[in-house]
Motif scaffolding. Structure first.
Motif, PDB file in Angstrom:
ATOM      1  N   HIS A  78       0.858  -1.187   0.000  1.00  0.00           N
ATOM      2  CA  HIS A  78       0.000   0.000   0.000  1.00  0.00           C
ATOM      3  C   HIS A  78       0.894   1.238   0.000  1.00  0.00           C
ATOM      4  O   HIS A  78       1.522   1.553   1.013  1.00  0.00           O
ATOM      5  CB  HIS A  78      -0.928  -0.004   1.205  1.00  0.00           C
ATOM      6  CG  HIS A  78      -1.748  -1.251   1.331  1.00  0.00           C
ATOM      7  ND1 HIS A  78      -2.796  -1.532   0.483  1.00  0.00           N
ATOM      8  CD2 HIS A  78      -1.631  -2.314   2.178  1.00  0.00           C
ATOM      9  CE1 HIS A  78      -3.310  -2.704   0.806  1.00  0.00           C
ATOM     10  NE2 HIS A  78      -2.628  -3.200   1.823  1.00  0.00           N
TER      11      HIS A  78
ATOM     12  N   THR B 296      -2.575  -1.194  -3.570  1.00  0.00           N
ATOM     13  CA  THR B 296      -3.233   0.113  -3.668  1.00  0.00           C
ATOM     14  C   THR B 296      -2.171   1.200  -3.794  1.00  0.00           C
ATOM     15  O   THR B 296      -1.070   1.092  -3.239  1.00  0.00           O
ATOM     16  CB  THR B 296      -4.111   0.408  -2.439  1.00  0.00           C
ATOM     17  OG1 THR B 296      -3.280   0.489  -1.260  1.00  0.00           O
ATOM     18  CG2 THR B 296      -5.168  -0.672  -2.259  1.00  0.00           C
TER      19      THR B 296
ATOM     20  N   ARG C 269      -5.630   0.451  -9.300  1.00  0.00           N
ATOM     21  CA  ARG C 269      -5.102   0.537  -7.936  1.00  0.00           C
ATOM     22  C   ARG C 269      -4.986   1.974  -7.452  1.00  0.00           C
ATOM     23  O   ARG C 269      -4.851   2.228  -6.249  1.00  0.00           O
ATOM     24  CB  ARG C 269      -3.724  -0.131  -7.873  1.00  0.00           C
ATOM     25  CG  ARG C 269      -3.726  -1.602  -8.238  1.00  0.00           C
ATOM     26  CD  ARG C 269      -2.303  -2.128  -8.387  1.00  0.00           C
ATOM     27  NE  ARG C 269      -1.596  -1.462  -9.485  1.00  0.00           N
ATOM     28  CZ  ARG C 269      -0.344  -1.730  -9.859  1.00  0.00           C
ATOM     29  NH1 ARG C 269       0.331  -2.668  -9.203  1.00  0.00           N
ATOM     30  NH2 ARG C 269       0.226  -1.084 -10.876  1.00  0.00           N
TER      31      ARG C 269
ATOM     32  N   HIS D  90      -5.901   5.824  -6.569  1.00  0.00           N
ATOM     33  CA  HIS D  90      -7.010   6.668  -6.157  1.00  0.00           C
ATOM     34  C   HIS D  90      -6.467   7.933  -5.495  1.00  0.00           C
ATOM     35  O   HIS D  90      -5.313   7.972  -5.052  1.00  0.00           O
ATOM     36  CB  HIS D  90      -7.945   5.938  -5.193  1.00  0.00           C
ATOM     37  CG  HIS D  90      -7.326   5.625  -3.863  1.00  0.00           C
ATOM     38  ND1 HIS D  90      -6.515   4.531  -3.642  1.00  0.00           N
ATOM     39  CD2 HIS D  90      -7.410   6.287  -2.670  1.00  0.00           C
ATOM     40  CE1 HIS D  90      -6.120   4.510  -2.382  1.00  0.00           C
ATOM     41  NE2 HIS D  90      -6.629   5.562  -1.770  1.00  0.00           N
TER      42      HIS D  90
END
Length: 319
Positions: free
Chosen positions: A134, A160, A183, A185
């Motif tokens: 992440h 992500t 992935r 955002h």
């Protein structure tokens, strides 16, 4: 003399992150073996119209191995600029190291961003072998774009990828240019985004810290590829402090870690590891420990990437 524009550099693979990572690995190994070197930068102030801290820098270096190049990168950093331009503008001049013959000049802004992101990828990959799941990229400019490119192709376990910018419109633009990556955002809260990330790439030109001690937690990897975003108490909160290299630039650089050093808050001997340790797999951080990496930007990489692109242009018969 060959002069390569940014578009030509890109067409020749100069902005290819994976090729830049290979250049960084090979050049670091040459540096560790004494087959690459660099001298201290020199700088001159720009006019006040370019910003309160605006300066132009000359960054000389040489690289052996397959590169056999010597050169200098000339770069201007400014705070006040046209909105369509980046914070820096640069050109790299390269000579053949064996003969002194001039190979050419390369428009270098894109190369600089590619090598900066490549350094981040090499460091994180070596110091955190368990991988990144992440990630958060802080910033919305060209450096942030390059780090999103790097994370997308060089972090195989990535699940992500958040982006956050002090200018939300920039974050949305960055997201739009990578619309094919599910992935990715946009984060609206910096605190929440850091809390959800295991790895943070900070890529702004800020001259005022906004990363605070409260943001540091066990297991966090923080890569500072920007300017002065991290407060001193936050840096010293990390379990391990690393960087690409320590050099005489620590006496002048505006990077947060070197400001801390000059303020007496960080002895040079306390640097746990640098890029030579990363390339040789000589050091890794325990997964439960927090890790800070300061990326100054070594001019050996600028010369290596520019030399590779120039030689590819010559070999391809384009000039």
């Amino acid at each position: 003399m060959i002069v390569l524009s940014a578009n030509t550099v890109s067409a020749l693979g100069g902005h290819d992150i994976l090729r830049a990572i290979d250049d960084v690995r090979r050049t670091t190994a040459l540096f560790a073996a004494g087959d690459a070197g660099m001298d201290a930068e020199n700088s001159v102030p720009l006019a006040p119209e370019a910003g309160p801290h605006a300066r132009a820098y000359a960054l000389p270096a040489w690289v052996g191995g397959d590169y056999q190049a010597a050169g200098v990168k000339w770069t201007a950093h400014r705070q006040i600029r046209p909105t369509e331009e980046g914070a820096s503008v640069s050109m790299t001049l390269v000579n053949d190291r064996r003969s002194g013959a001039l190979l050419g000049a390369v428009e270098s802004d894109g190369l600089t961003h590619a090598r900066t992101a490549a350094v981040s990828g090499v460091a994180v990959g070596a110091f955190r072998p368990a991988g990144v799941r992440h990630a958060l990229v802080i910033g919305g400019g060209a450096n942030a774009h390059a780090h999103v490119d790097m994370a997308s192709v060089a972090l195989p376990g990535l699940q992500t990828l958040a982006v956050w910018s002090r200018d939300p419109a920039q974050a949305q633009t960055l997201r739009a240019t990578h619309a094919d990556d599910p992935r990715l955002h946009v984060a609206t809260s910096l605190d929440d985004a850091i809390g959800a990330a295991d790895t943070v790439f900070c890529c702004t030109s800020s001259v005022e810290p906004f990363i605070m001690q409260r943001h540091v937690r066990p297991g966090l990897t923080f890569v500072q590829a920007g300017h002065h975003e991290v407060e001193f108490d936050a840096i010293t909160q990390f379990d391990h402090i690393t960087g690409d290299r320590w050099g005489s630039f620590a006496e002048r650089s505006g990077k947060s870690l070197f400001r801390l050093y000059r303020a007496g808050g960080f002895p040079r001997a306390c640097l746990d590891a640098d890029l030579t340790d990363a390339v040789s797999n000589a050091w890794q951080a325990p997964p439960q420990d927090s890790l800070y990496f300061s990326s100054f930007g070594l001019n050996i990489f600028d010369i290596a990437l520019a030399a590779r692109v120039l030689k590819d242009a010559i070999a391809g018969g384009a000039f």
